[in-house]
Write a protein that holds these residues in place. Structure first.
Motif, PDB file in Angstrom:
ATOM      1  N   ALA A  64       3.420   4.173  -1.459  1.00  0.00           N
ATOM      2  CA  ALA A  64       3.460   4.894  -2.731  1.00  0.00           C
ATOM      3  C   ALA A  64       4.516   4.258  -3.625  1.00  0.00           C
ATOM      4  O   ALA A  64       5.402   3.552  -3.152  1.00  0.00           O
ATOM      5  N   THR A  94       0.835  -1.206   0.000  1.00  0.00           N
ATOM      6  CA  THR A  94       0.000   0.000   0.000  1.00  0.00           C
ATOM      7  C   THR A  94       0.869   1.255   0.000  1.00  0.00           C
ATOM      8  O   THR A  94       0.350   2.364   0.026  1.00  0.00           O
ATOM      9  N   LYS A 134       0.325  -1.462  -7.584  1.00  0.00           N
ATOM     10  CA  LYS A 134       0.297  -1.209  -6.139  1.00  0.00           C
ATOM     11  C   LYS A 134      -1.048  -1.665  -5.586  1.00  0.00           C
ATOM     12  O   LYS A 134      -1.971  -1.967  -6.351  1.00  0.00           O
ATOM     13  N   LEU A 135      -1.148  -1.720  -4.285  1.00  0.00           N
ATOM     14  CA  LEU A 135      -2.397  -2.151  -3.676  1.00  0.00           C
ATOM     15  C   LEU A 135      -3.002  -0.997  -2.899  1.00  0.00           C
ATOM     16  O   LEU A 135      -2.286  -0.160  -2.356  1.00  0.00           O
ATOM     17  N   THR A 136      -4.305  -0.968  -2.897  1.00  0.00           N
ATOM     18  CA  THR A 136      -4.978   0.136  -2.228  1.00  0.00           C
ATOM     19  C   THR A 136      -5.656  -0.356  -0.966  1.00  0.00           C
ATOM     20  O   THR A 136      -6.371  -1.351  -0.969  1.00  0.00           O
ATOM     21  N   LEU A 137      -5.377   0.380   0.079  1.00  0.00           N
ATOM     22  CA  LEU A 137      -5.944   0.066   1.381  1.00  0.00           C
ATOM     23  C   LEU A 137      -7.365   0.593   1.465  1.00  0.00           C
ATOM     24  O   LEU A 137      -7.669   1.663   0.959  1.00  0.00           O
TER      25      LEU A 137
END
Lengths: 638, 249
Positions: free
Chosen positions: A239, A237, A279-282
């Protein structure tokens, strides 16, 4: 090497006050004779730069982004804890301290954590005075919510954008000091080495990301406020630009690295959709206050969620942990999501997801109330997935989020290199083996606003303002040459694989063997794989272009070079810690019902690793953790 | 999906730029717009070409760093940031034109990267409340009505991406400046410096070369954080009052 944490004598509640009195002061007229470098402008860096400049020190601040306001603290959603007890629900400094120590699975220092709880109340005051628009009740007073495993409502928040609002507060305070000439800001500038001479930190070597110019900066002290190293995993999560380079290069110059294997896997993230994922999003875990986590009882059930009747659903957190339910701490929630997916009960196309369902909350409180609480999070989810979470349950899966490990620091936040400090996520100090929700913002701001302004003065007063070297000194020349050499090497390899390809491979090794659960065999294999990958990197990576330009590949290449080294240390640490605690779960060490099994006899210490040279085995030093106030118990959320 | 991209390529601030055509294949609708660029950049790199430089960082719509001008709209067809734009907003076979923010006050650094430091300098001119660390009274000492706090929050959600400037035919920064002025002028803590703040920020805005506002409203229509045009009315009122009564500037 003997590690001295410099924890003050005396009762827990008096340590910080007493220590502040014992610290040396720099005369107001002399403060302007000192220069301080602050690397990173997130919550810790911006608050430190602003506060030190207000005191009269000359500050140089650096960030790799185009503006200091973009540091990744900005993305923190849920909130910030403080022991204000405004809600009259039994909170206190001691309770916040206790929860944080317990939440960290007893792998943090009592004195540091108590101080953190103590200054937490000042943070809220400071931020409100800066104009941070926290959520309020109709009577005009501040609102609180309960958050991630806490049984009191002590979390202050600004909708789902608390980090943004706090960072903009710190950024504005720093901007005021930039205008006043007390902070000189260097955006789009990356630190590539630390300069050490005579055993003390003397400055840094940087690269201007637009022109490629390598520059020298000298100072009396260097503060690393550079965040965590979650991007070792490629997918996290963090950047895209978040990196470990500053901390890692300081480590290679002699700063010990504390508990590198303690990483936090956050339970509520949007699942991966494919190889293109960058990327992964919280999704803020505040969602777990109202959302219920479930999977089908039957493995291989492919029906859409609305077709699965209530009695064929397994609300596994509520079932296993009746007293905390969906609000169990992050490590417990993540691990259990992994278990049900390992059993083949995962949902969605990838089968690597669980449902987070708001149907009951919407029925109970109405859609408008839920919208008011989580509107921006629901919108974000819909934008990313194309699904409407008011109508269908969210799909979530754990993702790397935060690193509790970091540079080892003493009570004054000083690393093992005198004059080099680490603040915020970059240090290892306050969260033990697992960080509680809404505690990262608290720690970043505590370090920057209320701790470093006191402790730094003590060091500066002791060394005196003449104890500084010029940028012409051989120590600077040597460090600059090493940086230039690394860059030209990377540019000259001209291999066949891209930096991202290497980074993705590394991330997969780390996720598979040093992620949510680990075992000795896997870790040993991972160490070997990392070494091979690193060797290949230096023979086969392709970095186009030149140094003397904005070169996005070169920026990544220097960072990934460091991830390829740091990852091995994480594996070493995970292998040596033969116990399960917090985010570190070793499969060999668990209770009969699958919970983490700590070994306090052997492992109640901080593992601080010393760098011994390229491809040499790092050496561990131990700082015993002494618990005088809390009794070590097995964490139970049942 | 297969797409044709026309992307602005410019080596550095001093060189002349041009639109170059690229073809991308097998793009998944679940990809974000930036992930599609990642795929293209990997290909370019392996072909020995210079990858396209673009600004991005958090990729969750909050840092404000991403900044592509897509098919004539800042951040593209949806009202969101470039990083939160997904390929499902496009159709197979589409041609997509991608340019940097276009504004004199935001000079191009390289390709799609521009220099937005003018925004930082505007904040430095007065976008803060002067309170040194340690000076604050108890946070609950000054109650603020929920309506005011919520309104201040709505203005404070600006991410400083500069889409408002890019959308404006005059490249005006009024929406950006008004969001900060409105936030701080609404709050009791911001009263002391209220006049000085607006005068200094507006003076700085003009000095940086942003254009004038003609109330077209493109800024608010394109703002990914839905900063309201009403903030510009607040800014104008604040500025007028300040100019009519203050001793500063």
């Amino acid at each position: 090497m003997k590690l001295d944490a410099k924890i003050p004598e005396g009762p827990l509640a008096e340590k910080w006050n007493k220590h502040k009195f014992n610290l040396k002061l720099v005369n107001p007229a002399n403060k302007r004779k000192y220069e301080v470098i602050v690397v990173g402008t997130g919550l810790a860096g911006a608050s430190a730069a602003a506060s030190l400049a207000e005191l009269g020190y000359n500050v140089k601040a650096f960030c790799f982004q185009d503006s200091p306001r973009r540091a990744h603290s900005i993305a923190a959603q849920g909130g910030i804890n403080a022991a204000k007890n405004y809600q009259n629900d039994g909170d206190s400094v001691y309770r916040l301290f206790y929860d944080t120590i317990k939440g960290g699975d007893y792998r943090a220092r009592e004195a540091n954590v108590y101080r953190l709880a103590e200054v937490s109340v000042n943070i809220i005051d400071q931020c409100v005075a800066q104009g941070v628009p926290f959520a309020r009740e109709y009577g005009g007073l501040l609102a609180n919510r309960s958050f991630g495993g806490a049984q009191v409502s002590r979390t202050f928040y600004a909708r789902g954008q608390t980090g943004q609002q706090l960072l903009l507060g710190a950024y504005s305070a720093m901007s005021r000091q930039i205008a006043a000439g007390k902070v000189k800001m260097y955006p789009r500038t990356e630190m590539l080495d630390l300069v050490v001479h005579d055993g003390k930190a003397r400055g840094i070597i940087t690269r201007n990301l637009i022109t490629g110019k390598i520059e020298r900066h000298s100072a009396h002290a260097v503060l690393l406020c550079t965040g965590g190293y979650g991007n070792v995993f490629f997918l996290s999560t963090n950047a895209m630009g978040s990196n470990a380079t500053a901390a890692w290069r300081a480590h290679k110059k002699g700063a010990l690295f504390g508990n590198p294997c303690f990483t936090q896997i956050h339970p509520t993230c949007i699942p991966v959709t494919g190889d293109h994922q960058s990327k992964l999003t919280l999704m803020s875990e505040s969602l777990r206050n109202d959302g219920r986590v479930w999977v089908p009882k039957q493995a291989g059930d492919t029906r859409p969620p609305y077709e699965i009747p209530e009695d064929e659903r397994d609300y596994f957190l509520e079932r296993k942990y009746p007293s905390f339910g969906n609000l169990v701490p992050r490590d417990v929630a993540s691990r259990n999501a992994k278990y049900v997916c390992d059993e083949g009960r995962g949902v969605g196309a990838s089968k690597l997801a669980v449902y987070l369902d708001f149907a009951d909350a919407i029925k109970r409180e109405g859609e408008a109330t839920i919208r008011a609480k989580y509107g921006n999070l629901f919108d974000m989810y819909e934008k990313i997935t194309g699904e409407n979470p008011y109508k269908t349950p969210m799909r979530i899966y754990p993702a790397v989020h935060y690193t509790m490990g970091g540079l080892w620091v003493d009570y004054n936040l000083m690393t093992t290199i005198p004059g080099l400090y680490a603040l915020g996520e970059a240090n290892f100090s306050d969260h033990g083996a697992n960080r509680l929700g809404a505690s990262a913002l608290m720690q970043g701001l505590a370090d920057g606003y209320f701790i470093i302004p006191y402790t730094l003065g003590d060091y500066l007063a002791n060394i005196g303002w003449n104890d500084k070297i010029s940028t012409d000194h051989p120590a600077f020349t040597e460090a600059e040459q090493a940086v230039k050499h690394q860059i030209s090497t990377l540019l000259s390899i001209n291999g066949k694989k891209t930096v991202d390809q290497f980074h993705k491979e590394l991330g997969k090794i780390m996720w598979d063997y040093c992620g949510m659960s680990r075992n000795a065999e896997g870790l040993k294999g991972a160490k070997q794989k990392i070494r091979e990958l690193r060797e290949e990197y230096w023979q086969n990576v392709r970095v186009g272009g030149s140094n003397e330009e904005l070169n996005i590949t070169l920026e990544k290449a220097t960072r990934v070079a460091d991830f390829l080294e740091l990852s091995e240390l994480m594996v070493d640490d995970a292998l040596h810690r033969e116990e399960s605690c917090g985010g570190h779960f070793r499969e060999e060490y668990q209770t009969p019902d699958g919970e983490a099994l700590r070994n306090d006899e052997k492992f109640a210490y901080v593992a601080a690793w010393e760098y011994k040279g390229p491809n040499e085995q790092a050496v561990v030093h131990k700082e015993d953790l002494i618990f005088e106030n809390v009794k070590l118990t097995q964490r139970s959320y049942k | 999906m297969n797409l044709t991209l026309k992307v602005w390529r410019q080596k550095n601030a001093n060189s002349k730029g041009e639109l170059k055509t690229y073809h991308v294949k097998d793009i998944s609708p679940d990809m974000s717009f930036l992930e599609m660029f990642d795929v293209l950049n990997e290909e370019l790199l392996l072909k020995g070409e210079d990858p396209i430089a673009f600004d991005h960082d958090c990729r969750e719509g909050i840092c404000g760093m991403c900044s592509m001008y897509i098919n004539g709209h800042p951040h593209g067809p949806e009202q969101t940031t470039t990083c939160q734009l997904h390929m499902r907003s496009f159709k197979d076979g589409d041609t997509i034109v991608v340019e940097p923010w276009r504004a004199k006050a935001f000079p191009v650094v390289k390709d799609l990267v521009v220099d937005r430091s003018a925004f930082d300098r505007i904040i430095q001119a007065g976008g803060y409340i002067s309170v040194n660390t340690g000076n604050a009274p108890d946070a609950n000492e000054i109650p603020i009505s929920k309506e005011v706090a919520d309104a201040a929050f709505n203005a404070a959600t600006c991410i400083g991406c500069g889409a408002c400037v890019a959308a404006c035919k005059n490249a005006s920064a009024m929406l950006f400046v008004s969001a900060k002025v409105a936030q701080l002028s609404m709050l009791p803590q911001g009263q002391i410096e209220r006049k000085r703040r607006v005068e200094q920020m507006v003076a700085k805005m003009d000095e940086e070369g942003f254009g004038a506002c003609t109330n077209t409203g493109a800024c608010a229509a394109e703002c990914p954080k839905e900063i309201s045009l009403a903030n510009i009315a607040i800014l104008n009122r604040e500025y007028l009052i300040a100019k009519a009564t203050s001793e500063y500037v």
